[in-house]
Design an enzyme around this catalytic site. Sequence first.
Site, PDB file in Angstrom:
ATOM      1  CG  ASP A   8      -0.407   0.212   2.540  1.00 35.13           C
ATOM      2  OD1 ASP A   8       0.826   0.410   2.636  1.00 35.13           O
ATOM      3  OD2 ASP A   8      -1.165   0.212   3.532  1.00 35.13           O
ATOM      4  CG  HIS A   9      -0.812   4.731   1.436  1.00 38.76           C
ATOM      5  ND1 HIS A   9      -1.852   3.819   1.412  1.00 38.76           N
ATOM      6  CD2 HIS A   9      -0.891   5.370   2.622  1.00 38.76           C
ATOM      7  CE1 HIS A   9      -2.550   3.928   2.547  1.00 38.76           C
ATOM      8  NE2 HIS A   9      -1.985   4.856   3.288  1.00 38.76           N
ATOM      9  CB  CYS A  65       0.480  -2.565   4.858  1.00 45.36           C
ATOM     10  SG  CYS A  65       0.337  -3.713   6.246  1.00 45.36           S
ATOM     11  N   GLY A  66       1.836  -0.528   6.441  1.00 41.68           N
ATOM     12  CA  GLY A  66       2.464   0.202   7.548  1.00 41.68           C
ATOM     13  C   GLY A  66       3.087  -0.731   8.573  1.00 41.68           C
ATOM     14  CB  THR A  67       1.704  -2.836  11.111  1.00 40.10           C
ATOM     15  OG1 THR A  67       0.519  -3.311  10.439  1.00 40.10           O
ATOM     16  CG2 THR A  67       1.401  -1.545  11.853  1.00 40.10           C
ATOM     17  N   GLY A  68       2.570  -4.383   8.375  1.00 41.46           N
ATOM     18  CA  GLY A  68       2.640  -5.765   7.869  1.00 41.46           C
ATOM     19  C   GLY A  68       1.460  -6.594   8.361  1.00 41.46           C
ATOM     20  N   GLY A  70      -2.111  -5.837   8.554  1.00 46.83           N
ATOM     21  CA  GLY A  70      -3.347  -5.872   7.759  1.00 46.83           C
ATOM     22  C   GLY A  70      -3.172  -6.739   6.519  1.00 46.83           C
ATOM     23  CG  HIS A  98       9.606 -24.413  12.805  1.00 47.97           C
ATOM     24  ND1 HIS A  98       9.626 -24.185  14.152  1.00 47.97           N
ATOM     25  CD2 HIS A  98      10.759 -25.091  12.520  1.00 47.97           C
ATOM     26  CE1 HIS A  98      10.735 -24.701  14.678  1.00 47.97           C
ATOM     27  NE2 HIS A  98      11.442 -25.238  13.706  1.00 47.97           N
ATOM     28  CG  ASN A  99       5.471 -21.211  10.657  1.00 49.04           C
ATOM     29  OD1 ASN A  99       6.365 -20.533  11.148  1.00 49.04           O
ATOM     30  ND2 ASN A  99       4.626 -21.908  11.412  1.00 49.04           N
ATOM     31  NE  ARG A 132       8.974 -30.825  15.638  1.00 48.31           N
ATOM     32  CZ  ARG A 132      10.249 -30.630  15.351  1.00 48.31           C
ATOM     33  NH1 ARG A 132      10.893 -31.465  14.547  1.00 48.31           N
ATOM     34  NH2 ARG A 132      10.906 -29.592  15.842  1.00 48.31           N
ATOM     35  CG  HIS A 133       8.037 -28.194  11.315  1.00 46.11           C
ATOM     36  ND1 HIS A 133       7.651 -27.641  12.517  1.00 46.11           N
ATOM     37  CD2 HIS A 133       9.330 -28.581  11.480  1.00 46.11           C
ATOM     38  CE1 HIS A 133       8.667 -27.657  13.363  1.00 46.11           C
ATOM     39  NE2 HIS A 133       9.702 -28.227  12.758  1.00 46.11           N
ATOM     40  NE  ARG A 136       3.721 -29.926  15.206  1.00 44.47           N
ATOM     41  CZ  ARG A 136       4.852 -29.939  15.879  1.00 44.47           C
ATOM     42  NH1 ARG A 136       5.801 -29.062  15.608  1.00 44.47           N
ATOM     43  NH2 ARG A 136       5.051 -30.831  16.814  1.00 44.47           N
TER      44      ARG A 136
HETATM   45  C1  RB5 Z   1      -2.882   2.267   6.568  1.00 44.86           C
HETATM   46  O1  RB5 Z   1      -3.117   3.444   7.225  1.00 44.86           O
HETATM   47  C2  RB5 Z   1      -2.411   1.207   7.542  1.00 44.86           C
HETATM   48  O2  RB5 Z   1      -3.468   0.852   8.366  1.00 44.86           O
HETATM   49  C3  RB5 Z   1      -1.859   0.015   6.780  1.00 44.86           C
HETATM   50  O3  RB5 Z   1      -0.735   0.410   6.072  1.00 44.86           O
HETATM   51  C4  RB5 Z   1      -1.424  -1.176   7.617  1.00 44.86           C
HETATM   52  O4  RB5 Z   1      -0.497  -0.830   8.580  1.00 44.86           O
HETATM   53  C5  RB5 Z   1      -2.518  -2.021   8.128  1.00 44.86           C
HETATM   54  O5  RB5 Z   1      -2.334  -3.000   8.836  1.00 44.86           O
END
Ligand code: RB5
Length: 150
Positions: A8-9, A65-68, A70, A98-99, A132-133, A136
Amino acid sequence: MRIAVGSDHHGVKMRLKLVEMLGSLGQEVTDVGTYEDQSVDYPEVAAEVARRVSSGEMQRGILICGTGLGMCIAANKFPGVRAAPCYDDLTAELSRRHNDLNVLCLSGDMLGEKLVDRLVEIWLNTPFEGGRHARRNEKIADLERRNGDS
Ligand code: RB5
């Protein structure tokens, strides 16, 4: 490897650098955008990448994304997609061992460029341990199938 990459942005700059880096490593990259700095809803981008991984068109995906977070939640709605955010060497390594993580989710706001390059390299080069992984993961796939029926 065929890898779809999207952001995203919050991840445009990081994504463009990664696309270049992956290309220089000889990976076959499909960049699904976003292409502008304009605000975009991350589930739409996640779907573009996750759909390709889910169908087998792409072997791996990277979402930023901002946090990874969403991106991860949205991508995991697609059958066969195993997406998670990785923040350090150990999570990147174990996500593969493992995943069998096939979609790497990254924070565009909190991770530096050098760290991201290292995480991606570890994630690309670390094999799945199976055993085992694998059992799972098969149980996770089973949950996916059974909940799809309800
Ligand atoms: C967008 O504002 C923000 O919510 C998105 O980039 C992300 O961090 C969502 O999890």
